[in-house]
Write a protein that holds these residues in place. Structure first.
Motif, PDB file in Angstrom:
ATOM      1  N   GLU A  40       6.756   0.013 -15.770  1.00  0.00           N
ATOM      2  CA  GLU A  40       5.843   1.031 -15.227  1.00  0.00           C
ATOM      3  C   GLU A  40       6.054   1.126 -13.721  1.00  0.00           C
ATOM      4  OE1 GLU A  40       1.650  -0.132 -15.264  1.00  0.00           O
ATOM      5  OE2 GLU A  40       2.249  -2.191 -15.720  1.00  0.00           O
ATOM      6  N   PHE A  41       5.554   2.214 -13.123  1.00  0.00           N
ATOM      7  CA  PHE A  41       5.769   2.423 -11.692  1.00  0.00           C
ATOM      8  C   PHE A  41       4.765   1.662 -10.826  1.00  0.00           C
ATOM      9  CE2 PHE A  41       8.313   5.981 -13.246  1.00  0.00           C
ATOM     10  CZ  PHE A  41       9.423   5.871 -12.409  1.00  0.00           C
ATOM     11  N   CYS A  42       3.686   1.178 -11.457  1.00  0.00           N
ATOM     12  CA  CYS A  42       2.631   0.418 -10.761  1.00  0.00           C
ATOM     13  C   CYS A  42       1.822   1.329  -9.824  1.00  0.00           C
ATOM     14  CB  CYS A  42       3.185  -0.778 -10.019  1.00  0.00           C
ATOM     15  SG  CYS A  42       4.199  -1.846 -11.049  1.00  0.00           S
ATOM     16  N   GLU A  43       1.057   0.726  -8.929  1.00  0.00           N
ATOM     17  CA  GLU A  43       0.188   1.512  -8.063  1.00  0.00           C
ATOM     18  C   GLU A  43       0.077   0.850  -6.694  1.00  0.00           C
ATOM     19  OE1 GLU A  43      -4.068   1.312  -9.026  1.00  0.00           O
ATOM     20  OE2 GLU A  43      -3.632  -0.321 -10.407  1.00  0.00           O
ATOM     21  N   SER A  44      -0.509   1.596  -5.757  1.00  0.00           N
ATOM     22  CA  SER A  44      -0.703   1.081  -4.402  1.00  0.00           C
ATOM     23  C   SER A  44      -1.699  -0.069  -4.399  1.00  0.00           C
ATOM     24  CB  SER A  44      -1.263   2.174  -3.487  1.00  0.00           C
ATOM     25  OG  SER A  44      -0.301   3.155  -3.217  1.00  0.00           O
ATOM     26  N   GLY A  45      -1.559  -0.973  -3.434  1.00  0.00           N
ATOM     27  CA  GLY A  45      -2.514  -2.059  -3.273  1.00  0.00           C
ATOM     28  C   GLY A  45      -2.005  -3.042  -2.251  1.00  0.00           C
ATOM     29  N   GLU A  46      -2.809  -4.020  -1.915  1.00  0.00           N
ATOM     30  CA  GLU A  46      -2.347  -5.065  -1.008  1.00  0.00           C
ATOM     31  C   GLU A  46      -1.385  -5.967  -1.790  1.00  0.00           C
ATOM     32  OE1 GLU A  46      -2.670  -5.321   2.241  1.00  0.00           O
ATOM     33  OE2 GLU A  46      -3.709  -3.391   2.079  1.00  0.00           O
ATOM     34  N   PRO A  47      -0.355  -6.495  -1.116  1.00  0.00           N
ATOM     35  CA  PRO A  47       0.680  -7.265  -1.822  1.00  0.00           C
ATOM     36  C   PRO A  47       0.129  -8.361  -2.739  1.00  0.00           C
ATOM     37  CG  PRO A  47       1.370  -6.866   0.427  1.00  0.00           C
ATOM     38  CD  PRO A  47      -0.015  -6.308   0.315  1.00  0.00           C
ATOM     39  N   MET A  48      -0.804  -9.172  -2.235  1.00  0.00           N
ATOM     40  CA  MET A  48      -1.296 -10.287  -3.055  1.00  0.00           C
ATOM     41  C   MET A  48      -2.119  -9.780  -4.240  1.00  0.00           C
ATOM     42  SD  MET A  48       0.022 -12.884  -1.898  1.00  0.00           S
ATOM     43  CE  MET A  48       1.263 -12.626  -0.681  1.00  0.00           C
ATOM     44  N   GLU A  49      -2.877  -8.702  -3.973  1.00  0.00           N
ATOM     45  CA  GLU A  49      -3.651  -8.076  -5.053  1.00  0.00           C
ATOM     46  C   GLU A  49      -2.715  -7.607  -6.167  1.00  0.00           C
ATOM     47  OE1 GLU A  49      -7.361  -5.262  -3.852  1.00  0.00           O
ATOM     48  OE2 GLU A  49      -5.464  -4.758  -2.976  1.00  0.00           O
ATOM     49  N   LEU A  50      -1.592  -7.032  -5.751  1.00  0.00           N
ATOM     50  CA  LEU A  50      -0.655  -6.488  -6.731  1.00  0.00           C
ATOM     51  C   LEU A  50      -0.028  -7.593  -7.570  1.00  0.00           C
ATOM     52  CD1 LEU A  50       1.084  -3.678  -4.643  1.00  0.00           C
ATOM     53  CD2 LEU A  50      -0.521  -3.393  -6.526  1.00  0.00           C
ATOM     54  N   LEU A  51       0.309  -8.726  -6.918  1.00  0.00           N
ATOM     55  CA  LEU A  51       0.879  -9.837  -7.688  1.00  0.00           C
ATOM     56  C   LEU A  51      -0.119 -10.297  -8.742  1.00  0.00           C
ATOM     57  CD1 LEU A  51       2.801 -12.068  -5.098  1.00  0.00           C
ATOM     58  CD2 LEU A  51       3.713 -10.422  -6.746  1.00  0.00           C
ATOM     59  N   ARG A  52      -1.415 -10.285  -8.363  1.00  0.00           N
ATOM     60  CA  ARG A  52      -2.452 -10.691  -9.310  1.00  0.00           C
ATOM     61  C   ARG A  52      -2.559  -9.660 -10.427  1.00  0.00           C
ATOM     62  NH1 ARG A  52      -7.269 -10.201  -6.534  1.00  0.00           N
ATOM     63  NH2 ARG A  52      -6.217 -11.320  -4.867  1.00  0.00           N
ATOM     64  N   GLU A  53      -2.646  -8.379 -10.020  1.00  0.00           N
ATOM     65  CA  GLU A  53      -2.815  -7.286 -10.973  1.00  0.00           C
ATOM     66  C   GLU A  53      -1.686  -7.249 -12.009  1.00  0.00           C
ATOM     67  OE1 GLU A  53      -5.334  -5.239 -11.075  1.00  0.00           O
ATOM     68  OE2 GLU A  53      -4.598  -3.673 -12.451  1.00  0.00           O
ATOM     69  N   TYR A  54      -0.477  -7.457 -11.543  1.00  0.00           N
ATOM     70  CA  TYR A  54       0.669  -7.359 -12.456  1.00  0.00           C
ATOM     71  C   TYR A  54       1.114  -8.729 -12.962  1.00  0.00           C
ATOM     72  CZ  TYR A  54       0.366  -2.529 -11.382  1.00  0.00           C
ATOM     73  OH  TYR A  54      -0.129  -1.266 -11.271  1.00  0.00           O
ATOM     74  N   LYS A  55       0.225  -9.700 -12.814  1.00  0.00           N
ATOM     75  CA  LYS A  55       0.412 -11.049 -13.366  1.00  0.00           C
ATOM     76  C   LYS A  55       1.757 -11.667 -12.987  1.00  0.00           C
ATOM     77  CE  LYS A  55      -2.669 -10.174 -17.298  1.00  0.00           C
ATOM     78  NZ  LYS A  55      -3.897 -10.559 -16.584  1.00  0.00           N
ATOM     79  N   LEU A  56       2.017 -11.614 -11.684  1.00  0.00           N
ATOM     80  CA  LEU A  56       3.224 -12.260 -11.169  1.00  0.00           C
ATOM     81  C   LEU A  56       2.879 -13.339 -10.155  1.00  0.00           C
ATOM     82  CD1 LEU A  56       5.616  -9.181 -10.983  1.00  0.00           C
ATOM     83  CD2 LEU A  56       5.985 -11.269 -12.316  1.00  0.00           C
ATOM     84  N   ASP A  57       1.569 -13.648 -10.019  1.00  0.00           N
ATOM     85  CA  ASP A  57       1.195 -14.826  -9.237  1.00  0.00           C
ATOM     86  C   ASP A  57       1.150 -16.010 -10.208  1.00  0.00           C
ATOM     87  OD1 ASP A  57      -1.019 -14.141 -10.714  1.00  0.00           O
ATOM     88  OD2 ASP A  57      -2.454 -14.315  -9.068  1.00  0.00           O
ATOM     89  N   ALA A  58       0.958 -17.219  -9.691  1.00  0.00           N
ATOM     90  CA  ALA A  58       1.058 -18.405 -10.556  1.00  0.00           C
ATOM     91  C   ALA A  58       0.126 -18.332 -11.776  1.00  0.00           C
ATOM     92  CB  ALA A  58       0.818 -19.672  -9.737  1.00  0.00           C
ATOM     93  N   PRO A  59      -1.162 -18.003 -11.596  1.00  0.00           N
ATOM     94  CA  PRO A  59      -2.023 -17.931 -12.789  1.00  0.00           C
ATOM     95  C   PRO A  59      -1.547 -16.881 -13.795  1.00  0.00           C
ATOM     96  CG  PRO A  59      -3.351 -17.889 -10.770  1.00  0.00           C
ATOM     97  CD  PRO A  59      -1.920 -17.766 -10.352  1.00  0.00           C
ATOM     98  N   GLY A  60      -1.060 -15.760 -13.273  1.00  0.00           N
ATOM     99  CA  GLY A  60      -0.561 -14.698 -14.150  1.00  0.00           C
ATOM    100  C   GLY A  60       0.669 -15.151 -14.924  1.00  0.00           C
ATOM    101  N   ILE A  61       1.558 -15.852 -14.231  1.00  0.00           N
ATOM    102  CA  ILE A  61       2.776 -16.342 -14.897  1.00  0.00           C
ATOM    103  C   ILE A  61       2.398 -17.352 -15.989  1.00  0.00           C
ATOM    104  CG2 ILE A  61       4.927 -17.642 -14.555  1.00  0.00           C
ATOM    105  CD1 ILE A  61       4.937 -16.429 -11.640  1.00  0.00           C
TER     106      ILE A  61
ATOM    107  N   PRO B 233       0.778  -1.239   0.000  1.00  0.00           N
ATOM    108  CA  PRO B 233       0.000   0.000   0.000  1.00  0.00           C
ATOM    109  C   PRO B 233       0.812   1.293   0.000  1.00  0.00           C
ATOM    110  CG  PRO B 233      -0.302  -1.221   2.066  1.00  0.00           C
ATOM    111  CD  PRO B 233       0.449  -2.101   1.149  1.00  0.00           C
ATOM    112  N   ASP B 234       2.064   1.278   0.433  1.00  0.00           N
ATOM    113  CA  ASP B 234       2.863   2.505   0.375  1.00  0.00           C
ATOM    114  C   ASP B 234       3.037   2.984  -1.063  1.00  0.00           C
ATOM    115  OD1 ASP B 234       3.287   3.267   2.983  1.00  0.00           O
ATOM    116  OD2 ASP B 234       5.111   2.075   3.230  1.00  0.00           O
ATOM    117  N   GLY B 235       2.964   2.049  -1.991  1.00  0.00           N
ATOM    118  CA  GLY B 235       2.867   2.445  -3.393  1.00  0.00           C
ATOM    119  C   GLY B 235       4.179   2.670  -4.124  1.00  0.00           C
ATOM    120  N   PRO B 236       4.058   3.201  -5.364  1.00  0.00           N
ATOM    121  CA  PRO B 236       5.174   3.317  -6.308  1.00  0.00           C
ATOM    122  C   PRO B 236       6.450   3.933  -5.732  1.00  0.00           C
ATOM    123  CG  PRO B 236       3.150   3.990  -7.358  1.00  0.00           C
ATOM    124  CD  PRO B 236       2.802   3.696  -5.931  1.00  0.00           C
TER     125      PRO B 236
END
Ligand SMILES: Cc1ncc(C[n+]2csc(CCOP(=O)(O)OP(=O)(O)O)c2C)c(N)n1
Ligand SMILES: [Mg+2]
Lengths: 302, 337
Positions: B306-327, B138-141
């Motif tokens: 990109e600099f990305c945006e604030s969010g909860e850590p797990m949400e961000l991994l999903r958003e930026y496709k770095l969790d398993a389904p995203g990969i 959440p602290d963000g970019p």
């Protein structure tokens, strides 16, 4: 050419109006941080009077035209205190108040630290120590352009430990930037404890003085004393001014006041309710952010 | 060369155990404990911080009951440049300084000091680079460390180790304390899945095959992305019949070119997965290593510049496709090109 008048500062914001507004802004700030489950209440609450005096009574700005080039500028160098700034900007109409409830959330407008893409935000900050240089740059450009805009910069006291602040201070003085005012939120605390214990800043007024600033000390929770300081800063010509605003971290909420532990912690439901009750006292204070967050809390929504 | 090839040989936790939240660990917790242990054993170990002692857990030294340990903690206030310089001075005088702050501030605010005061004289300064990647949350970019690998690995003499998970941190501390020259340890912020065990090998400068695969694809990865990449590999194996290799590039510099190239020779294509900008990070390092002698078509899976945006850590991994389904999705996209 006569420039168009700015809607702010607005005379209708006398001290009574500001006092009521400050309560509401404190509540909004805490509701936002609760809703986000993270953020910085302590340093937001210590800046409430500093920022409300500035944004309602001094800064020439226009929420309907956030990009007006003749507006005054404000740099929140202590970027972590952005919840209070966001609350003010929302109240003044820069963006929908609804956004306050999505602070720090994916898809939301409001980032954890100020970002230039947010309407009303004049600088991207959050990495401490960088703001005064930005303010100097804007002020130098204003001098080049013959503009009479004024740049204000709010710094944390712990933040003053960053070397860049003093590099910037030399620049402000060297270029005689009387269109720059640095305000120090002197709440005496940083994350690891008291500033004087972690890395002593005193004698602080003397430091700014010897760096070539006109130095003004004031009570950072008194509207009238802040006005005295702001007036004096604007009236000072030929050199930059530094206002050391003596404040209390977490001001307005007794259990947060002067507590380093409340620097970066989100209040629980019970703590939020207790804080709001204390801030409002016998006054009826309302806002859409409070309605959403406190409504959810009451309804057991979260 | 012989490859340590199976999950069993690497003594990893099963992915089911790794996914169990009760086993998750935050690097800072194990880091603080390991630092305290080290300071207890080694009188030349000192710790420094810049007003983030609780977040980095260097507070374990500050708050040690034993005064002979707590006196070896120095808080310089919010001044990262001074922090690094002071650490370098302590090293000049024979100490082993552990210099702590958020990764973005160490690498970003004090790069010039790391370069000239630490790396050029090749001093044994150790950097506790906490808050790596975007799972800072959440602290963000402004607080994300997504360029740190790029700017640190370009410094001569620098050793750059990437902690796979909280469990591995004490091993890294132990293995690097006497390693020559500066060492930067990149760690995540929040509790995340743990895949390594006390028996999982760690040697500075080595990459490890965590999953042996077929002739199609290798996934090179590092840090917290190792877990999600292993998960993704299982999905690709069962759903797509691809059976990828997974290589944990545990040390990013010096790079284990041998292991990286040996696996490259077994497959047709590779992808690099990292919680870092796709430019200049592990992807760049692997590409540089392979380009000369074992060229392999590579896909780059990371933050898309990109600099990305604030969010909860797990949400961000999903958003930026770095969790398993995203990969999985991004690997499929790359393979279909
Ligand atoms: C360059 C940099 N270093 C460290 C931090 C982490 N940090 C955020 S707030 C803070 C303490 C700030 O203290 P102070 O300036 O006194 O602010 P206030 O008390 O008004 O909240 C620190 C160290 C940061 N944001 N930027
Ligand atoms: Mg302070």
């Amino acid at each position: 050419m006569k420039t168009k008048a700015f809607p702010y500062p607005a005379v209708k914001y006398d001290d009574a109006a500001l006092e009521k507004l400050a309560r509401r802004l404190r509540c909004d700030t805490l509701c936002m941080i609760h809703q986000a489950s993270s953020g910085h209440p302590g340093g937001s609450l210590s800046s409430v009077e500093i920022l409300s005096t500035l944004y309602y009574q001094y800064l020439r700005h226009d929420p309907a035209n956030p990009e007006r080039t003749d507006r005054d500028r404000f740099v929140l160098s202590k970027g972590h205190a952005c919840p209070i700034l966001y609350a003010i900007l929302a109240e003044q109409g820069y963006f929908p108040e609804e956004e306050l409830c999505h602070l720090r959330r994916v898809g939301g407008l409001l980032q954890g630290h100020p970002s230039l893409h947010i309407p009303g935000i004049d600088a991207s900050t959050g990495s401490l120590g960088q703001g005064l240089s930005l303010a100097n740059g804007v002020a130098l450009a204003a001098k080049l352009d013959g503009s009479d805009l004024h740049t204000w910069c709010l710094l944390g006291d712990g933040e003053l430990q960053e070397g860049q602040v003093w590099e910037a201070a030399m620049t402000s003085a060297h270029y005689k930037l009387d269109n720059v005012t640095a305000i120090v939120d002197r709440n005496g605390l940083q994350i690891d404890g008291k500033t004087e214990k972690v890395m002593a800043l005193e004698p602080l007024a003397e430091k700014w003085l010897s760096f070539g600033f006109h130095v003004i000390e004031c009570d950072g929770h008194s509207f009238s004393d802040l006005r005295r300081a702001y007036d004096e800063a604007l009236a000072t010509k030929g050199k930059p001014s530094c206002i050391i605003a003596n404040t209390h971290k977490g001001h307005g909420v007794s259990f947060m006041t002067d507590q380093a532990g409340w620097h970066g912690k989100s209040p629980s439901v019970e703590q939020l309710q207790a804080a709001v009750t204390e801030i409002c006292g016998d006054k009826k204070i309302e806002s859409s952010c409070m309605k959403t967050v406190l409504g959810e809390v009451k309804g057991g929504g979260r | 060369m012989a490859l340590n090839s199976t999950v069993k040989e690497m003594r990893l936790l099963s992915l089911t155990d790794a996914a169990n939240r009760e086993n998750w660990q935050a690097c800072k917790v194990t880091y603080g404990a390991a630092l305290l242990k080290l300071a207890t054993e080694r009188p030349e170990v000192v710790a420094l911080d810049a007003d983030l002692a609780n977040s980095t857990q260097s507070s374990r030294i500050r708050d040690a009951k034993d005064e002979s340990i707590s006196r070896r903690f120095f808080d310089v206030g919010i001044s990262e440049q001074d922090l690094v310089g002071t650490g370098a001075g302590l090293a000049l005088a024979g100490k082993i300084p552990y210099v702590n702050s958020f990764g973005v501030f160490l690498s970003g605010r004090a790069w010039g000091q790391i370069r000239v005061s630490v790396c050029y004289p090749n001093l044994p300064v150790r950097f506790g680079g906490s808050y790596g990647g975007i799972t800072v949350g959440p602290d963000g970019p402004t607080h994300f460390a997504i360029s740190d690998i790029a700017i640190l690995r370009s410094l001569p003499n620098m050793t750059l180790v990437s902690a796979t998970d909280g469990a591995q941190v004490p091993k890294i501390i132990e293995a690097t304390v006497d390693y020559p020259g500066p060492v930067y340890i990149r760690m995540g912020r929040v509790p995340l899945p743990v895949v390594t065990t006390a028996e999982t090998p760690f040697e500075t400068g080595r990459a490890y095959v965590y999953r042996k695969g077929g002739g199609e694809l290798v996934l090179y990865t590092t840090g917290h992305s190792v877990y999600d990449t292993l998960e993704a590999a299982e999905i690709l194996a069962t759903e797509d019949g691809i059976d990828p290799w997974v290589v944990n590039v545990n040390t990013i510099k010096p790079l284990d070119v041998d292991t990286i190239a040996t696996v490259a020779k077994q497959v047709k294509r590779g992808c690099v997965v990292e919680e870092h900008n796709i430019y200049g990070g592990l992807g760049g390092a692997v590409a540089e290593a392979l380009a000369g002698s074992h060229p392999l078509p590579l896909g780059f899976i990371g933050i898309e510049d990109e600099f990305c945006e604030s969010g909860e850590p797990m949400e961000l991994l999903r958003e930026y496709k770095l969790d398993a389904p995203g990969i999985v999705e991004r690997v499929r996209g790359y393979l279909s090109k």
